[in-house]
Scaffold this motif. Structure first.
Motif, PDB file in Angstrom:
ATOM      1  N   ALA A 111       5.045  -0.550 -12.579  1.00  0.00           N
ATOM      2  CA  ALA A 111       6.791  -0.780 -12.255  1.00  0.00           C
ATOM      3  C   ALA A 111       6.763  -1.886 -11.289  1.00  0.00           C
ATOM      4  O   ALA A 111       7.738  -2.575 -11.798  1.00  0.00           O
ATOM      5  CB  ALA A 111       7.230   0.429 -11.651  1.00  0.00           C
ATOM      6  N   PHE A 112       5.880  -1.971 -10.517  1.00  0.00           N
ATOM      7  CA  PHE A 112       6.006  -3.177  -9.543  1.00  0.00           C
ATOM      8  C   PHE A 112       5.746  -4.346 -10.264  1.00  0.00           C
ATOM      9  O   PHE A 112       6.655  -5.410 -10.127  1.00  0.00           O
ATOM     10  CB  PHE A 112       5.144  -2.883  -8.331  1.00  0.00           C
ATOM     11  N   GLY A 113       4.667  -4.408 -11.037  1.00  0.00           N
ATOM     12  CA  GLY A 113       4.307  -5.668 -11.745  1.00  0.00           C
ATOM     13  C   GLY A 113       5.609  -6.174 -12.811  1.00  0.00           C
ATOM     14  O   GLY A 113       5.631  -7.512 -12.900  1.00  0.00           O
ATOM     15  N   ARG A 114       5.960  -5.187 -13.443  1.00  0.00           N
ATOM     16  CA  ARG A 114       6.902  -5.383 -14.450  1.00  0.00           C
ATOM     17  C   ARG A 114       8.286  -6.088 -13.784  1.00  0.00           C
ATOM     18  O   ARG A 114       8.675  -6.902 -14.485  1.00  0.00           O
ATOM     19  CB  ARG A 114       7.167  -4.143 -15.062  1.00  0.00           C
ATOM     20  N   ALA A 115       8.602  -5.553 -12.885  1.00  0.00           N
ATOM     21  CA  ALA A 115       9.818  -5.911 -11.957  1.00  0.00           C
ATOM     22  C   ALA A 115       9.471  -7.114 -11.595  1.00  0.00           C
ATOM     23  O   ALA A 115      10.521  -8.235 -11.559  1.00  0.00           O
ATOM     24  CB  ALA A 115      10.321  -4.777 -11.070  1.00  0.00           C
ATOM     25  N   LEU A 156      -0.804  -5.070 -16.534  1.00  0.00           N
ATOM     26  CA  LEU A 156       0.049  -4.425 -17.674  1.00  0.00           C
ATOM     27  C   LEU A 156       1.329  -4.514 -17.489  1.00  0.00           C
ATOM     28  O   LEU A 156       2.451  -4.731 -18.370  1.00  0.00           O
ATOM     29  CB  LEU A 156      -0.226  -3.001 -18.135  1.00  0.00           C
ATOM     30  N   GLY A 157       1.779  -4.368 -16.214  1.00  0.00           N
ATOM     31  CA  GLY A 157       3.170  -4.338 -15.806  1.00  0.00           C
ATOM     32  C   GLY A 157       3.563  -5.792 -15.794  1.00  0.00           C
ATOM     33  O   GLY A 157       4.865  -6.201 -16.160  1.00  0.00           O
ATOM     34  N   LEU A 158       3.033  -6.705 -15.336  1.00  0.00           N
ATOM     35  CA  LEU A 158       3.125  -8.166 -15.457  1.00  0.00           C
ATOM     36  C   LEU A 158       3.441  -8.661 -16.685  1.00  0.00           C
ATOM     37  O   LEU A 158       4.463  -9.166 -16.961  1.00  0.00           O
ATOM     38  CB  LEU A 158       1.917  -8.938 -14.825  1.00  0.00           C
ATOM     39  N   LEU A 159       2.705  -8.228 -17.717  1.00  0.00           N
ATOM     40  CA  LEU A 159       2.674  -8.594 -19.143  1.00  0.00           C
ATOM     41  C   LEU A 159       3.988  -8.007 -19.858  1.00  0.00           C
ATOM     42  O   LEU A 159       4.675  -8.396 -20.544  1.00  0.00           O
ATOM     43  CB  LEU A 159       1.371  -8.165 -19.726  1.00  0.00           C
ATOM     44  N   SER A 160       4.128  -6.733 -19.529  1.00  0.00           N
ATOM     45  CA  SER A 160       5.457  -6.033 -20.188  1.00  0.00           C
ATOM     46  C   SER A 160       6.857  -6.726 -19.607  1.00  0.00           C
ATOM     47  O   SER A 160       7.615  -6.843 -20.275  1.00  0.00           O
ATOM     48  CB  SER A 160       5.403  -4.431 -19.597  1.00  0.00           C
ATOM     49  N   GLY A 161       6.667  -7.184 -18.412  1.00  0.00           N
ATOM     50  CA  GLY A 161       7.692  -8.006 -17.915  1.00  0.00           C
ATOM     51  C   GLY A 161       7.860  -9.182 -18.500  1.00  0.00           C
ATOM     52  O   GLY A 161       8.984  -9.816 -18.645  1.00  0.00           O
ATOM     53  N   VAL A 162       6.776  -9.941 -18.607  1.00  0.00           N
ATOM     54  CA  VAL A 162       6.699 -11.302 -19.400  1.00  0.00           C
ATOM     55  C   VAL A 162       7.242 -11.168 -20.930  1.00  0.00           C
ATOM     56  O   VAL A 162       8.025 -11.676 -21.281  1.00  0.00           O
ATOM     57  CB  VAL A 162       5.360 -11.767 -19.498  1.00  0.00           C
ATOM     58  N   ASN A 198       0.710  -1.157   0.068  1.00  0.00           N
ATOM     59  CA  ASN A 198       0.015   0.120  -0.207  1.00  0.00           C
ATOM     60  C   ASN A 198       0.924   1.373   0.033  1.00  0.00           C
ATOM     61  O   ASN A 198       0.718   2.173  -0.674  1.00  0.00           O
ATOM     62  CB  ASN A 198      -0.869   0.032   1.239  1.00  0.00           C
ATOM     63  N   ILE A 199       1.861   1.209   0.895  1.00  0.00           N
ATOM     64  CA  ILE A 199       2.754   2.372   1.067  1.00  0.00           C
ATOM     65  C   ILE A 199       3.892   2.618  -0.213  1.00  0.00           C
ATOM     66  O   ILE A 199       4.066   3.608  -0.620  1.00  0.00           O
ATOM     67  CB  ILE A 199       3.480   2.399   2.152  1.00  0.00           C
ATOM     68  N   LEU A 200       4.387   1.494  -0.767  1.00  0.00           N
ATOM     69  CA  LEU A 200       5.340   1.706  -1.510  1.00  0.00           C
ATOM     70  C   LEU A 200       4.685   1.459  -3.270  1.00  0.00           C
ATOM     71  O   LEU A 200       5.448   2.009  -4.402  1.00  0.00           O
ATOM     72  CB  LEU A 200       6.421   0.633  -1.449  1.00  0.00           C
ATOM     73  N   VAL A 201       3.498   0.791  -3.402  1.00  0.00           N
ATOM     74  CA  VAL A 201       2.970   0.592  -4.479  1.00  0.00           C
ATOM     75  C   VAL A 201       2.043   1.347  -5.057  1.00  0.00           C
ATOM     76  O   VAL A 201       1.718   2.108  -5.950  1.00  0.00           O
ATOM     77  CB  VAL A 201       2.894  -0.940  -4.838  1.00  0.00           C
ATOM     78  N   VAL A 202       0.838   1.114  -4.198  1.00  0.00           N
ATOM     79  CA  VAL A 202      -0.444   1.564  -4.317  1.00  0.00           C
ATOM     80  C   VAL A 202      -0.631   3.210  -4.277  1.00  0.00           C
ATOM     81  O   VAL A 202      -1.014   4.021  -5.205  1.00  0.00           O
ATOM     82  CB  VAL A 202      -1.701   0.941  -3.497  1.00  0.00           C
ATOM     83  N   ASN A 203      -0.035   3.674  -3.335  1.00  0.00           N
ATOM     84  CA  ASN A 203       0.032   5.200  -2.973  1.00  0.00           C
ATOM     85  C   ASN A 203       0.954   5.818  -2.339  1.00  0.00           C
ATOM     86  O   ASN A 203       1.138   6.307  -1.147  1.00  0.00           O
ATOM     87  CB  ASN A 203      -1.432   5.409  -2.097  1.00  0.00           C
ATOM     88  N   PRO A 204       2.074   5.728  -2.988  1.00  0.00           N
ATOM     89  CA  PRO A 204       3.436   6.131  -2.437  1.00  0.00           C
ATOM     90  C   PRO A 204       3.559   7.590  -2.620  1.00  0.00           C
ATOM     91  O   PRO A 204       2.881   8.180  -3.479  1.00  0.00           O
ATOM     92  CB  PRO A 204       4.486   5.562  -3.325  1.00  0.00           C
ATOM     93  N   PRO A 205       4.298   8.398  -1.830  1.00  0.00           N
ATOM     94  CA  PRO A 205       4.470   9.791  -1.997  1.00  0.00           C
ATOM     95  C   PRO A 205       5.384   9.827  -3.233  1.00  0.00           C
ATOM     96  O   PRO A 205       6.077   9.217  -3.544  1.00  0.00           O
ATOM     97  CB  PRO A 205       5.247  10.274  -0.727  1.00  0.00           C
ATOM     98  N   GLU A 217      11.642   3.425  -7.964  1.00  0.00           N
ATOM     99  CA  GLU A 217      12.620   2.433  -7.666  1.00  0.00           C
ATOM    100  C   GLU A 217      12.080   1.594  -6.417  1.00  0.00           C
ATOM    101  O   GLU A 217      12.570   0.360  -6.178  1.00  0.00           O
ATOM    102  CB  GLU A 217      13.973   3.223  -7.114  1.00  0.00           C
ATOM    103  N   LYS A 218      11.852   2.518  -5.359  1.00  0.00           N
ATOM    104  CA  LYS A 218      11.216   1.543  -4.189  1.00  0.00           C
ATOM    105  C   LYS A 218      10.433   0.493  -4.488  1.00  0.00           C
ATOM    106  O   LYS A 218      10.275  -0.375  -3.795  1.00  0.00           O
ATOM    107  CB  LYS A 218      10.650   2.587  -3.179  1.00  0.00           C
ATOM    108  N   ALA A 219       9.475   0.787  -5.431  1.00  0.00           N
ATOM    109  CA  ALA A 219       8.246  -0.347  -5.895  1.00  0.00           C
ATOM    110  C   ALA A 219       9.144  -1.565  -6.500  1.00  0.00           C
ATOM    111  O   ALA A 219       8.639  -2.497  -6.046  1.00  0.00           O
ATOM    112  CB  ALA A 219       7.344   0.326  -7.030  1.00  0.00           C
ATOM    113  N   GLU A 220      10.022  -0.982  -7.560  1.00  0.00           N
ATOM    114  CA  GLU A 220      10.979  -2.188  -7.975  1.00  0.00           C
ATOM    115  C   GLU A 220      11.594  -3.128  -7.097  1.00  0.00           C
ATOM    116  O   GLU A 220      11.690  -4.342  -7.144  1.00  0.00           O
ATOM    117  CB  GLU A 220      11.683  -1.528  -9.239  1.00  0.00           C
TER     118      GLU A 220
END
Length: 289
Positions: free
Chosen positions: A62-66, A97-103, A5-12, A29-32
C-alpha cells in the motif's frame, strides 16, 4: 526512519467500522498518508530501501502504490529497487509490487517498460510471474512468461496466480487457450496449472466456456489424475466441474475418454478421496453405468 518501520514495515493492526458497516484498514490508511508526505521528499526513501525489501512487510504494498501514484518522478527509485532485488537473497517483493501497481494506474506504457526489464535481466526474470500481476496483462507478456518457463528460469507452477484477480479476464479466448495448451506441454504439473487457469478464466461466463471448450476438452481428458502432480483436492473439483459441463453437449466418445482416463489413473496411485469426488459427480451415471 522510525516512521517507515512503525507505519509500513510492522504496524499494529487497526480497523474501524464505517457508516456502511464495512471495516476500514486504518494501518493501510496511515501507510498511504506517509507515502503522500514522503512523495515530496522521495530521496529520503532511498536510504531505507533495505528496510522495505527484506523480512515481513505488512503495509509496504500500500505504501509503494500510494508513493508511485503521488510522486511526480518515481523512475530512479524503481531503478534502485530493481538493482537491490537483483542482489538481495530472498527479498520481500511487496514494496516493489506496490510501486509497479501505482505505475500502472498512471501509465500502462511505463508499466510495460519496467516489465520488459524484468523479463530481460536474468537476475530479475525470476520475479516476472509476480510483477505481471500488478496490472492487466497483455498477450505478449503472457507469451514472455511462457518463454521464461520453457527456458527453465521459472517452473510451470509459477503461473498458477494467473487464475486470481481477473488479470487475464480481458484477453481473447483463443489466446488463453493457446497459452494453456502450451503450458500443459511443459510438464505434468504445468498441465494442472493450465487447467486451473482455464477454469477460473471461464468461471461464471458460459460464452468463454463454450469458446474454449475444445482446449478444455484436451486438457481435462489428458491431465494426470494421480496426486503427485496436483496442488490438492481443489484441482479434482475443477476437473469434475469441467467434465460435468462438457458432458452436457458431448457424446459417448467423450464419456469413453474420461472413463479410460480414470481407469488408467487407478494403476497410478489415484487418491481414495479423489475416487469419492469422482463417484459423487452430478453426472456419475454418465460415466460409471
Amino acid at each position: 526512519m522510525k516512521a517507515v518501520n512503525i507505519l509500513v514495515v510492522n504496524p499494529p493492526r487497526e480497523y474501524r467500522e464505517n457508516i456502511d458497516g464495512e471495516y476500514v484498514d486504518i494501518a493501510m490508511e496511515k501507510a498511504e498518508n506517509l507515502a503522500n508526505e514522503l512523495s515530496r521528499s522521495i530521496n529520503l526513501i532511498h536510504e531505507h530501501l533495505v528496510l522495505l525489501l527484506v523480512g515481513e512487510q505488512k503495509q509496504s504494498f500500500a505504501f509503494g502504490r500510494a508513493l508511485a501514484i503521488k510522486a511526480e518522478n518515481i523512475h530512479e527509485l524503481i531503478k534502485e529497487v530493481m538493482l537491490m532485488l537483483s542482489v538481495t537473497e530472498n527479498p520481500n517483493l511487496n514494496f516493489a509490487l506496490g510501486l509497479l501497481s501505482g505505475v500502472y494506474q498512471k501509465s500502462a506504457d511505463d508499466w510495460s517498460c519496467y516489465l520488459k526489464i524484468f523479463s530481460e535481466n536474468p537476475k530479475l526474470m525470476v520475479f516476472y510471474h509476480e510483477v505481471i500481476l500488478t496490472g492487466l496483462i497483455e498477450q505478449y507478456q503472457l507469451n514472455t512468461l511462457l518463454n521464461i518457463i520453457k527456458n527453465g528460469q521459472l517452473s510451470a507452477l509459477s503461473a498458477i496466480n494467473l487464475k486470481y484477480g481477473g488479470v487475464i479476464k480481458h484477453l481473447r479466448e483463443s489466446d488463453i487457450s493457446s497459452f494453456c495448451l502450451d503450458l500443459a506441454k511443459v510438464d505434468a504439473g504445468g498441465h494442472w496449472v493450465a487447467l486451473d487457469i482455464m477454469f477460473m478464466y471461464c468461471y461464471g461466463d458460459d460464452n468463454k466456456f463454450y469458446a474454449t471448450k475444445d482446449a478444455l476438452r484436451i486438457l481435462v481428458t489428458s491431465v494426470p489424475l494421480n496426486a503427485k502432480f496436483r496442488g490438492g483436492h481443489s484441482d479434482m473439483y475443477y476437473w469434475k466441474e469441467i467434465i460435468s459441463k462438457i458432458s452436457k453437449t458431448e457424446g459417448l466418445d467423450f464419456a469413453k475418454e474420461v472413463c479410460q482416463q480414470i481407469i488408467a489413473a487407478t494403476d497410478d496411485k489415484l487418491d481414495y478421496g479423489d475416487i469419492w469426488v469422482l463417484s459423487n459427480t452430478k453426472h456419475k451415471h454418465y460415466f460409471f453405468n
